[in-house]
Design a protein around this motif. Structure first.
Motif, PDB file in Angstrom:
ATOM      1  N   TYR A  18       3.801   1.461  -7.143  1.00 33.30           N
ATOM      2  CA  TYR A  18       3.774   0.061  -6.742  1.00 33.30           C
ATOM      3  C   TYR A  18       5.118  -0.631  -6.986  1.00 33.30           C
ATOM      4  N   LYS A  36      -6.441  -5.164  -0.289  1.00 36.42           N
ATOM      5  CA  LYS A  36      -7.201  -3.918  -0.270  1.00 36.42           C
ATOM      6  C   LYS A  36      -8.434  -3.955   0.611  1.00 36.42           C
ATOM      7  N   CYS A  50      -6.582  -4.153   4.640  1.00 37.49           N
ATOM      8  CA  CYS A  50      -5.540  -3.274   5.146  1.00 37.49           C
ATOM      9  C   CYS A  50      -5.944  -1.811   5.025  1.00 37.49           C
ATOM     10  N   THR A 101      -4.693   7.063  -1.067  1.00 34.14           N
ATOM     11  CA  THR A 101      -4.102   5.755  -0.832  1.00 34.14           C
ATOM     12  C   THR A 101      -4.270   4.830  -2.021  1.00 34.14           C
ATOM     13  N   CYS A 102      -3.451   3.811  -2.043  1.00 35.27           N
ATOM     14  CA  CYS A 102      -3.519   2.794  -3.082  1.00 35.27           C
ATOM     15  C   CYS A 102      -3.110   1.476  -2.437  1.00 35.27           C
ATOM     16  N   TYR A 103      -3.797   0.410  -2.826  1.00 32.76           N
ATOM     17  CA  TYR A 103      -3.557  -0.887  -2.220  1.00 32.76           C
ATOM     18  C   TYR A 103      -3.357  -1.962  -3.276  1.00 32.76           C
ATOM     19  N   ALA A 127       0.848  -1.197   0.000  1.00 34.84           N
ATOM     20  CA  ALA A 127       0.000   0.000   0.000  1.00 34.84           C
ATOM     21  C   ALA A 127       0.876   1.237   0.000  1.00 34.84           C
TER      22      ALA A 127
END
Length: 125
Positions: free
Chosen positions: A107, A64, A67, A57-59, A48
């Motif tokens: 990522y 996802k 968390c 945010t990014c998961y 993340a």
């Protein structure tokens, strides 16, 4: 800038854990901070990330729904709250910092220039 993770440990399947990563140093240079993890024999993988100013945010798809990444802007600390842990979540978790202009592929580990030493998470079945 030093990154120091904490909060890892042994947890049972289905349990929860909160990891912390504190950045220390005179200045805070990062535009984003992220969590990656690396299990034995596997490549380091993205978990993340969070933008420091706006908090977006990014998961990874694998986490996802389980968390939440968050930050304490004034304490230069990023958190990863993990729920419903699975055996496959066991790994060493690393926090990382990305400086402005380092690229948009958040990522990818190569985008991040600063790394902590890691904190180990063990999940027992």
């Amino acid at each position: 800038v030093y990154l120091l993770e904490s909060g890892g440990g042994l947890v049972q399947t289905g349990g929860s854990l909160r990891l912390s990563c504190a950045a220390s140093g005179r200045d805070f240079p990062f535009s984003n901070m992220a969590w990656f993890r690396q299990a034995p024999g596997k490549e380091r993988e993205f978990v993340a990330d969070i933008s420091w100013s706006g908090g977006s945010t990014c998961y990874a798809d694998s986490v996802k729904d389980r968390c939440t990444i968050s930050r304490d802007y004034f304490k230069n600390t990023v958190f990863l709250h993990m729920r419903s842990l699975k055996v496959e979540d066991a790994a060493v978790y690393y926090c990382a910092g990305k400086v402005p202009g380092a690229g948009s592929t958040n990522y990818q580990a190569a985008t991040y220039s600063s790394w902590g030493q890691g904190t180990e998470v063990t999940v027992s079945s």
